[in-house]
Design a protein around this motif. Sequence first.
Motif, PDB file in Angstrom:
ATOM      1  N   ALA A   1     -12.768 -13.926 -10.618  1.00 27.24           N
ATOM      2  CA  ALA A   1     -11.696 -14.857 -10.298  1.00 27.24           C
ATOM      3  C   ALA A   1     -12.109 -15.753  -9.141  1.00 27.24           C
ATOM      4  O   ALA A   1     -12.925 -15.367  -8.293  1.00 27.24           O
TER       5      ALA A   1
ATOM      6  N   ILE B   1     -10.925 -16.836  -5.847  1.00 26.78           N
ATOM      7  CA  ILE B   1      -9.966 -16.397  -4.835  1.00 26.78           C
ATOM      8  C   ILE B   1     -10.086 -17.350  -3.654  1.00 26.78           C
ATOM      9  O   ILE B   1     -11.124 -17.376  -2.975  1.00 26.78           O
TER      10      ILE B   1
ATOM     11  N   ALA C   1      -3.561  -6.202  -8.396  1.00 27.61           N
ATOM     12  CA  ALA C   1      -2.318  -6.858  -8.828  1.00 27.61           C
ATOM     13  C   ALA C   1      -2.485  -7.470 -10.215  1.00 27.61           C
ATOM     14  O   ALA C   1      -1.581  -7.387 -11.060  1.00 27.61           O
ATOM     15  N   LYS C   2      -3.646  -8.068 -10.471  1.00 19.72           N
ATOM     16  CA  LYS C   2      -3.888  -8.656 -11.790  1.00 19.72           C
ATOM     17  C   LYS C   2      -3.918  -7.584 -12.880  1.00 19.72           C
ATOM     18  O   LYS C   2      -3.457  -7.812 -14.007  1.00 19.72           O
TER      19      LYS C   2
ATOM     20  N   GLU D   1      -9.698  -5.892   1.756  1.00 20.84           N
ATOM     21  CA  GLU D   1      -8.405  -6.483   2.082  1.00 20.84           C
ATOM     22  C   GLU D   1      -8.027  -7.672   1.210  1.00 20.84           C
ATOM     23  O   GLU D   1      -6.847  -8.037   1.148  1.00 20.84           O
ATOM     24  N   ILE D   2      -9.006  -8.294   0.550  1.00 21.55           N
ATOM     25  CA  ILE D   2      -8.707  -9.480  -0.260  1.00 21.55           C
ATOM     26  C   ILE D   2      -9.063  -9.264  -1.723  1.00 21.55           C
ATOM     27  O   ILE D   2      -8.219  -9.401  -2.612  1.00 21.55           O
ATOM     28  N   ILE D   3     -10.318  -8.906  -1.991  1.00 19.20           N
ATOM     29  CA  ILE D   3     -10.785  -8.862  -3.376  1.00 19.20           C
ATOM     30  C   ILE D   3     -10.139  -7.713  -4.141  1.00 19.20           C
ATOM     31  O   ILE D   3      -9.581  -7.912  -5.237  1.00 19.20           O
ATOM     32  N   ARG D   4     -10.199  -6.511  -3.599  1.00 19.97           N
ATOM     33  CA  ARG D   4      -9.645  -5.349  -4.303  1.00 19.97           C
ATOM     34  C   ARG D   4      -8.144  -5.515  -4.572  1.00 19.97           C
ATOM     35  O   ARG D   4      -7.696  -5.319  -5.720  1.00 19.97           O
ATOM     36  N   PRO D   5      -7.303  -5.866  -3.580  1.00 20.42           N
ATOM     37  CA  PRO D   5      -5.871  -6.047  -3.878  1.00 20.42           C
ATOM     38  C   PRO D   5      -5.603  -7.166  -4.882  1.00 20.42           C
ATOM     39  O   PRO D   5      -4.665  -7.068  -5.686  1.00 20.42           O
ATOM     40  N   HIS D   6      -6.432  -8.206  -4.855  1.00 22.59           N
ATOM     41  CA  HIS D   6      -6.264  -9.311  -5.801  1.00 22.59           C
ATOM     42  C   HIS D   6      -6.373  -8.814  -7.247  1.00 22.59           C
ATOM     43  O   HIS D   6      -5.511  -9.098  -8.088  1.00 22.59           O
ATOM     44  N   TYR D   7      -7.426  -8.042  -7.526  1.00 21.40           N
ATOM     45  CA  TYR D   7      -7.629  -7.559  -8.889  1.00 21.40           C
ATOM     46  C   TYR D   7      -6.673  -6.425  -9.244  1.00 21.40           C
ATOM     47  O   TYR D   7      -6.282  -6.292 -10.411  1.00 21.40           O
TER      48      TYR D   7
ATOM     49  N   GLU E   1      -2.861 -15.690 -14.501  1.00 21.65           N
ATOM     50  CA  GLU E   1      -2.003 -14.694 -15.155  1.00 21.65           C
ATOM     51  C   GLU E   1      -1.285 -15.262 -16.373  1.00 21.65           C
ATOM     52  O   GLU E   1      -1.118 -14.563 -17.383  1.00 21.65           O
TER      53      GLU E   1
END
Length: 436
Positions: A48, A50, A324-325, A316-322, A414
């Motif tokens: 993605a 980001i 949620a997806k 803190e950014i990449i893992r939570p982003h995916y 999404e």
Amino acid sequence: MPQSTPPFQFSEFGQKFAGESGVLRLMQDMGEAARQPGARLLGGGNPARIPAVDALFHAQMQRILDSKDLFARLVGSYDNPSGPAFFARDLAALLRDRYGWHIGPQNILVTSGSQTGFFFLFNLLAGRTAEGGLRRILLPVTPEYIGYEESSLTGNYFVSYAPEIEYLPDHIYKYKVDFDALTVGPDIAAICVSRPTNPTGNVLTRAELSRLSDLAQAHNIPLIIDNAYGAPFPGIIYTEEAEQELPAWEEHLIYCMSLSKLGLPGVRTGMIIAAEPIIRALTAMNAIVSLAPSSFGPALVRDLLKSGEILRISQEIIRPHYAAKAQHAVAAVHAAMQDAPDGASQVAYHIHKPEGAFFLWLWFPDLPINSLALYQRLRARNVLVLPGQYFFPGLQQEWQHRHECLRISYAGPEATVAAGIQIIGQEVRRAWAEAA
């Protein structure tokens, strides 16, 4: 337009690599589909975009451009065949400080992407021996990464085993290594697993990984861990146990990592971490094939790696982003398969538990058409996915399950992912209606 026969004969190597293959066909299809207006691209492995991560990389690029000396060194000089010395030094320091690994720069090699790294590794360890035998790579659980199978120089180097299936609530299931079936014969040169797994999002448990490590050590062979989506970066793992931590370093382990899933697939930078004899051999291969790998990717992340910022953005950014997806994509699948129009029956389906990476692996039991036919129907409607049958390298037994699965990526917008999943539901229903 039919291709003409060339006025010369290819070698065995040439025939294999210039011929048709699943990965070639699918990559070409993705390229064509991307040019179609309104295409819903759920098939590729692109990460993605980001914005917060892109901004960091943009700043690092600007830093390079603002320094004439740094820019000149980056584009005007060959680096070492093993890759930039600063990158190996800083990565080794991070792994020592963060995970207690007893390694140094001599244990690290940079390659022109993970695909190149696996091509080198598999052909270094497996294939025809001087005595005329054939050494193979053991994949203890399939499905596995589509790019492995075509990487052998000649023939097929792979042997794999079907998994055990654990059924979980709400149409979820999980693959597990079938250790009772697993055999490590004298022809096995290495064991290889991806964690998290592409295509399924499966994350082998600590217990599974430990047993595989013990098996490899007992047979004096390496355990190769494809860590393209795993810890420490990009860290796209969602499991409940502390999976962000890496196991202890041991000499028989070979870790393969990448900058691609951080958001940098275009820089083509992979890393291999292994015992010194393996790294020395791979360095020689790097020199012969490409003189030296590109320094661009390592230079782009140099400050982020040295400061440890690369870990923060992963966690803190990449893992939570995916994560949620993944939740949105699973909800979209449930809606598409359960909200039956016109009183039609619900679709029989299962979703592999999404534990990492950014793919959903959908299983349609007893689907009346195979996954390739479903893929073609979806492509005709501008929805690009990947058919499951290409993800079982080395599986000797016939298994209907392999023809009933699809891989979809949820890395894209999404709305696009949800719209594509709705069409998948429609086409699966159409297949069942035609078979009725």
